[in-house]
Each structure stands twice: as structure tokens, then as C-alpha cells.
Scaffold this motif. Structure first.
Motif, mmCIF file in Angstrom:
data_model
loop_
_atom_site.group_PDB
_atom_site.id
_atom_site.type_symbol
_atom_site.label_atom_id
_atom_site.label_comp_id
_atom_site.label_asym_id
_atom_site.label_seq_id
_atom_site.Cartn_x
_atom_site.Cartn_y
_atom_site.Cartn_z
ATOM 1 N N SER A 88 0.829 -1.207 0.000
ATOM 2 C CA SER A 88 0.000 0.000 0.000
ATOM 3 C C SER A 88 0.863 1.256 0.000
ATOM 4 O O SER A 88 0.555 2.249 -0.686
ATOM 5 C CB SER A 88 -0.922 -0.003 1.228
ATOM 6 N N ALA A 89 1.961 1.233 0.758
ATOM 7 C CA ALA A 89 2.868 2.382 0.798
ATOM 8 C C ALA A 89 3.515 2.618 -0.558
ATOM 9 O O ALA A 89 3.577 3.757 -1.045
ATOM 10 C CB ALA A 89 3.937 2.156 1.866
ATOM 11 N N ILE A 90 3.987 1.563 -1.187
ATOM 12 C CA ILE A 90 4.651 1.702 -2.485
ATOM 13 C C ILE A 90 3.692 2.262 -3.528
ATOM 14 O O ILE A 90 4.061 3.127 -4.335
ATOM 15 C CB ILE A 90 5.210 0.343 -2.937
ATOM 16 N N ARG A 91 2.448 1.790 -3.509
ATOM 17 C CA ARG A 91 1.482 2.299 -4.493
ATOM 18 C C ARG A 91 1.198 3.783 -4.275
ATOM 19 O O ARG A 91 1.084 4.556 -5.233
ATOM 20 C CB ARG A 91 0.198 1.469 -4.435
ATOM 21 N N LEU A 92 1.081 4.214 -3.020
ATOM 22 C CA LEU A 92 0.846 5.641 -2.762
ATOM 23 C C LEU A 92 2.050 6.475 -3.180
ATOM 24 O O LEU A 92 1.903 7.545 -3.792
ATOM 25 C CB LEU A 92 0.529 5.877 -1.286
ATOM 26 N N LEU A 93 3.253 6.014 -2.868
ATOM 27 C CA LEU A 93 4.451 6.770 -3.248
ATOM 28 C C LEU A 93 4.559 6.912 -4.760
ATOM 29 O O LEU A 93 4.982 7.959 -5.279
ATOM 30 C CB LEU A 93 5.693 6.089 -2.671
ATOM 31 N N ALA A 94 4.175 5.875 -5.482
ATOM 32 C CA ALA A 94 4.186 5.960 -6.949
ATOM 33 C C ALA A 94 3.178 7.000 -7.436
ATOM 34 O O ALA A 94 3.446 7.755 -8.390
ATOM 35 C CB ALA A 94 3.889 4.595 -7.553
ATOM 36 N N GLU A 95 2.005 7.074 -6.786
ATOM 37 C CA GLU A 95 1.008 8.075 -7.155
ATOM 38 C C GLU A 95 1.490 9.492 -6.847
ATOM 39 O O GLU A 95 1.240 10.428 -7.612
ATOM 40 C CB GLU A 95 -0.307 7.792 -6.421
ATOM 41 N N ILE A 96 2.184 9.652 -5.726
ATOM 42 C CA ILE A 96 2.753 10.965 -5.399
ATOM 43 C C ILE A 96 3.731 11.393 -6.482
ATOM 44 O O ILE A 96 3.689 12.525 -6.983
ATOM 45 C CB ILE A 96 3.442 10.921 -4.019
ATOM 46 N N ASP A 97 4.600 10.492 -6.876
ATOM 47 C CA ASP A 97 5.608 10.823 -7.890
ATOM 48 C C ASP A 97 4.959 11.122 -9.239
ATOM 49 O O ASP A 97 5.462 11.939 -10.017
ATOM 50 C CB ASP A 97 6.598 9.664 -8.022
ATOM 51 N N ARG A 98 3.841 10.505 -9.531
ATOM 52 C CA ARG A 98 3.133 10.756 -10.794
ATOM 53 C C ARG A 98 2.370 12.075 -10.757
ATOM 54 O O ARG A 98 2.271 12.781 -11.773
ATOM 55 C CB ARG A 98 2.174 9.607 -11.086
ATOM 56 N N ASN A 99 1.827 12.437 -9.592
ATOM 57 C CA ASN A 99 0.971 13.617 -9.489
ATOM 58 C C ASN A 99 1.713 14.909 -9.185
ATOM 59 O O ASN A 99 1.291 15.978 -9.637
ATOM 60 C CB ASN A 99 -0.088 13.391 -8.399
ATOM 61 N N PHE A 100 2.791 14.854 -8.413
ATOM 62 C CA PHE A 100 3.453 16.090 -7.998
ATOM 63 C C PHE A 100 3.946 16.953 -9.170
ATOM 64 O O PHE A 100 3.910 18.185 -9.064
ATOM 65 C CB PHE A 100 4.597 15.777 -7.035
ATOM 66 N N PRO A 101 4.427 16.377 -10.283
ATOM 67 C CA PRO A 101 4.833 17.254 -11.399
ATOM 68 C C PRO A 101 3.705 18.129 -11.932
ATOM 69 O O PRO A 101 3.959 19.142 -12.599
ATOM 70 C CB PRO A 101 5.310 16.252 -12.459
ATOM 71 N N LEU A 102 2.460 17.780 -11.641
ATOM 72 C CA LEU A 102 1.323 18.580 -12.103
ATOM 73 C C LEU A 102 1.097 19.822 -11.260
ATOM 74 O O LEU A 102 0.386 20.746 -11.693
ATOM 75 C CB LEU A 102 0.049 17.717 -12.100
ATOM 76 N N VAL A 103 1.665 19.862 -10.052
ATOM 77 C CA VAL A 103 1.411 20.988 -9.148
ATOM 78 C C VAL A 103 2.687 21.653 -8.642
ATOM 79 O O VAL A 103 2.624 22.696 -7.986
ATOM 80 C CB VAL A 103 0.574 20.538 -7.930
ATOM 81 N N CYS A 104 3.837 21.094 -8.915
ATOM 82 C CA CYS A 104 5.087 21.607 -8.348
ATOM 83 C C CYS A 104 5.632 22.775 -9.158
ATOM 84 O O CYS A 104 5.092 23.122 -10.215
ATOM 85 C CB CYS A 104 6.131 20.488 -8.262
ATOM 86 N N GLY A 105 6.713 23.394 -8.646
ATOM 87 C CA GLY A 105 7.416 24.453 -9.348
ATOM 88 C C GLY A 105 8.697 23.935 -9.977
ATOM 89 O O GLY A 105 9.049 22.754 -9.842
ATOM 90 N N PRO A 106 9.439 24.805 -10.679
ATOM 91 C CA PRO A 106 10.656 24.362 -11.368
ATOM 92 C C PRO A 106 11.759 23.879 -10.442
ATOM 93 O O PRO A 106 12.617 23.099 -10.865
ATOM 94 C CB PRO A 106 11.099 25.605 -12.152
ATOM 95 N N ARG A 107 11.766 24.307 -9.164
ATOM 96 C CA ARG A 107 12.811 23.873 -8.232
ATOM 97 C C ARG A 107 12.264 23.076 -7.051
ATOM 98 O O ARG A 107 12.936 22.886 -6.058
ATOM 99 C CB ARG A 107 13.582 25.099 -7.716
ATOM 100 N N SER A 108 11.017 22.608 -7.179
ATOM 101 C CA SER A 108 10.448 21.771 -6.121
ATOM 102 C C SER A 108 11.151 20.422 -6.080
ATOM 103 O O SER A 108 11.568 19.889 -7.115
ATOM 104 C CB SER A 108 8.957 21.515 -6.373
ATOM 105 N N THR A 109 11.266 19.861 -4.875
ATOM 106 C CA THR A 109 11.784 18.501 -4.730
ATOM 107 C C THR A 109 10.941 17.740 -3.722
ATOM 108 O O THR A 109 10.302 18.329 -2.860
ATOM 109 C CB THR A 109 13.258 18.473 -4.268
ATOM 110 N N TRP A 110 10.925 16.412 -3.865
ATOM 111 C CA TRP A 110 10.275 15.546 -2.885
ATOM 112 C C TRP A 110 11.083 14.264 -2.774
ATOM 113 O O TRP A 110 11.653 13.774 -3.732
ATOM 114 C CB TRP A 110 8.812 15.268 -3.235
ATOM 115 N N THR A 111 11.146 13.745 -1.554
ATOM 116 C CA THR A 111 12.066 12.650 -1.259
ATOM 117 C C THR A 111 11.435 11.675 -0.274
ATOM 118 O O THR A 111 10.878 12.093 0.746
ATOM 119 C CB THR A 111 13.377 13.194 -0.638
ATOM 120 N N THR A 112 11.530 10.390 -0.602
ATOM 121 C CA THR A 112 11.210 9.337 0.357
ATOM 122 C C THR A 112 12.525 8.913 1.001
ATOM 123 O O THR A 112 13.350 8.253 0.376
ATOM 124 C CB THR A 112 10.548 8.137 -0.331
#
Length: 400
Positions: free
Chosen positions: A229-253
Motif C-alpha cells: 500500500s505504501a509503495i502504491r501511494l508513493l508511486a502516485e505521489i511521484d506521478r501527481n506532484f509534477p502537475l502541481v510543483c514548481g521548477p525547483r520543487s523537490t520531494w524525497t522518500t
């Protein structure tokens, strides 16, 4: 006429400091270890040589105070390191302060304790601005081996010393010189970065609850696997964040912990440490909103519910406009066309000091962008150039 800086002595100081706790081509000097405390005593000796009055307080902050009239600038960073890390991260900002003092500028030089977070988040700079109390100190312990902060302070000979506070009205501003810890300057062929702001770092735990069970006897249809369940959510985060982030945004597990963590047991619990960063509060808000929505959708879809638990929620710190401009003017005078304005993707003591006085930062390139690793390095000509820009910027700001 530009401020005359003894760049040869500046580089020699950097190389002398890296001898304390040497590890391969880097340094291993964790907070409050014997090597860290030796480095603080080394720094106090250098401060005396510069004509400063040194003091070390009860949290390990070291300050060297200018004896003359103001207005004064506070200049510095930290000198402890991450484990098996680089020789410039933090040390560069402190040793550049020594160089400005030697050049005759009215600066106090400071090394904040534990910027790297062995025992807590920015405890030295937070203590300095009055945002670390005894009750919190009682709760803190080393994230690697569990020693309490109180025990570490006692072993380091700091217990019982008073903790210094920022002197009200003494400083016109704070300057911190640092390696970039990225590839923007090197990739653009530039030598100097005038920092516009320091990112907010938002840290969370994602806690998934499933059902611990036998890996052979439990069918796939029956399973409540917290790890999947965790892996599936993390994959969704990585797929969705480029739609709302800025040019220098980062996210890290940063960490995924499965309980009980055995190959023949379905994990009944999974804990994820997750972090996002940006310098723009509106972008941070969009990313947080999307994260909460994705957790909600995961809980609708999955057999293992997830709880989103905030760990630390810092805010962006914008660098002072007048200080930025003084550094930019100095960069253009000394390194015309070889500099740019840029945000900081990493957290720094400056973001806390900025809560009580104007603050600004100057970046020098990192070779291949490497930092928090013993291979971290910067060309000496870039180091020498940037300390000259820092001194000239400080002089211009003081004169304004």
C-alpha cells in the motif's frame, strides 16, 4: 576600491580545519564528538588571532565578537559535519567570516551547533534566537545511536554553561557563505550565486496499518500488506506532484520501515519518512493539498489505511533585498557576467537567523553537485573569488 582579503590565509584555514576528523578526502566530525569539540577550540584560537573575543556557550555555539564600534555584521555557519561527509559544508561559511575579520570589517563570526541535525533541527541557531527551551532539550537524542542531548553536552564539557542570545540592536544583518550543494552554477559555467531565498522543508510520516500474517499461508486476495500500500501511494505521489510543483520543487522518500521486516512475514505496519521542499509558499500549499488528497484516495482504494503525520513544517526564508543587492553589485564588480541570483534548495542556519535580523547568502559552485559525501569539493579559485565577493558585499551593505 575593493576590500583586500587574504585569500591564501583563507584557503590555508580551510585546509587546516579539514585535518580535524579527516575521512578520505572529506571529514567525519559529528556534533559534540571529540573531533567536533577540537574544531571548536581550533576556531576560538583563530578568532583570537583575528582580534575577536571568543566564547563557547552551553549548546556549543562559538562566537568571536568584534571589539570596535559598529554597525556590525554577523557572519558564519556551522563546523560539525554529516557522517563521512565533505570538508566545505558549513566550514566555508565560518572560515569566510574569519577572512572578513582579518580584512578589517566589523564582523562577529559565529559557528552554530548541530546544523546537521544529529540531535535536533538547527538547535544552535534556534537557541541563539531564543527558540530552543530547556523542555525541548530534555526530549532530544542522537538520531543514530540514541544518546540524549543532555548526556552529550555533559560529555563535551558544556553542561552548566549559559546559552548565548542574539544581542538586540548589535547587528545590521547576517551573512552566510556556502557551497551550492547542487549543479546549477557549475552547469551554467558560473562562479557565484546570490541567494534569493531558502526553501521550506516539510517533513511527514506516512503510517500504514495492515495485518501481519504468514507469507505462505495467506492468499494474495486475503492479504493486507502495508508495504505494498505504501509503495502504491508513493508511486502516485511521484506521478501527481509534477502537475502541481514548481521548477525547483523537490520531494524525497528518505526511509521506508517495514514491521516486522522478515522475508516470510507480510508486513503489518509500514512507516515512511517523506519530505517536500520549495521556496514559494503557494507552491508548497499546492503540493501539500495534493499530498492530502492522494492519502485520502489511497484510503478509499486500499485495504491498509494511511495516516499522514507532520514531523516538521518549516517556512521559506526570503533573503533581504538590500543585502542581496549589495552582494549582486559586488559580484558584478569582481566577477562580471559570472554570477546569478538563485534560490537555495537546502536548509541553512540563515533561515532561522532571518527571523531576528536581515540575512543573505552567497553560493560557490559544487563540483558535480556533490555534498553530504566525502567527495564534496570546490575549485580553490572559486572559493577565493567568492570570499572576495562576500567581503565586498559586506562593505557595501555596511556603508549603505
Amino acid at each position: 576600491m575593493p576590500i583586500a582579503v587574504d585569500t591564501a590565509r583563507f584557503l590555508a584555514d580551510l585546509h587546516d580545519l579539514r585535518k580535524i576528523g579527516t575521512y578520505k578526502t572529506g571529514v567525519h566530525r559529528p556534533t559534540y564528538t571529540p573531533d567536533d569539540m577540537e574544531s571548536r577550540r581550533w576556531l576560538m584560537d583563530r578568532m583570537r588571532e583575528c582580534g575577536l573575543e571568543p566564547e563557547m556557550d552551553g549548546i556549543g555555539n562559538v562566537i568571536g565578537r568584534h571589539k570596535g564600534a559598529g554597525p556590525h555584521l554577523l557572519v558564519g555557519s556551522h563546523i560539525e559535519t554529516q557522517n563521512h561527509a565533505g570538508w566545505l559544508d558549513g566550514a566555508l561559511g565560518v572560515v569566510s567570516g574569519l577572512a572578513l575579520a582579518r580584512a578589517g570589517l566589523p564582523v562577529d563570526v559565529i559557528a552554530f551547533a548541530d546544523e546537521e541535525g544529529h540531535y535536533g533541527g538547527f538547535i544552535g541557531s534556534r537557541s541563539f534566537i531564543g527558540q530552543l527551551d530547556d523542555a525541548e532539550i530534555d526530549t532530544l537524542a542522537n538520531r543514530y545511536h540514541g544518546k540524549t542531548l543532555r548526556d552529550a553536552l555533559k560529555e563535551a564539557g558544556l553542561a552548566g554553561r549559559p546559552r548565548m542570545r542574539c544581542a538586540e540592536g548589535r547587528y545590521k544583518g547576517f551573512l552566510e557563505m556556502h557551497i551550492e550543494q547542487g549543479t546549477q552554477l557549475e552547469g551554467a559555467g558560473l562562479q557565484v550565486g546570490v541567494v534569493t531565498g531558502i526553501v521550506a522543508i516539510r517533513q511527514y510520516k506516512l503510517i500504514f496499518t495492515g495485518m501481519q500474517d504468514h507469507a505462505g499461508g495467506t492468499t494474495m486476495a486475503e492479504r493486507r500488506d502495508a508495504g505494498l500500500s505504501a509503495i502504491r501511494l508513493l508511486a502516485e505521489i511521484d506521478r501527481n506532484f509534477p502537475l502541481v510543483c514548481g521548477p525547483r520543487s523537490t520531494w524525497t522518500t528518505g526511509r521506508i520501515s517495514l514491521d516486522p521486516g522478515a522475508s516470510s512475514i507480510i508486513p503489518g505496519r509500514c512507516e515512511v519518512l517523506f519530505q517536500l521542499r520549495d521556496v514559494d509558499t503557494a507552491i508548497i500549499a499546492r503540493m501539500e493539498e495534493r499530498l492530502r488528497a492522494l492519502v485520502q484516495e489511497s484510503n478509499r482504494r486500499e485495504k491498509c489505511p494511511c495516516v499522514l503525520e507532520p514531523v516538521s513544517l518549516s517556512t521559506p526564508a526570503l533573503c533581504d533585498d538590500a543585502m542581496q543587492q549589495a552582494l549582486a553589485d559586488a559580484a558584478e564588480a569582481i566577477a562580471p557576467g559570472a554570477w546569478q541570483r538563485m534560490p537555495s534548495g537546502a536548509g541553512h542556519d540563515a533561515q532561522y537567523v532571518a527571523r531576528v535580523m536581515p540575512a543573505a547568502m552567497l553560493f560557490t559552485p559544487s563540483i558535480n553537485g556533490i555534498s553530504h559525501h566525502w567527495a564534496e569539493d570546490t575549485k580553490e579559485e572559486d572559493l577565493a573569488l567568492c570570499v572576495r565577493v562576500l567581503a565586498e558585499g559586506a562593505a557595501r551593505y555596511l556603508a549603505a
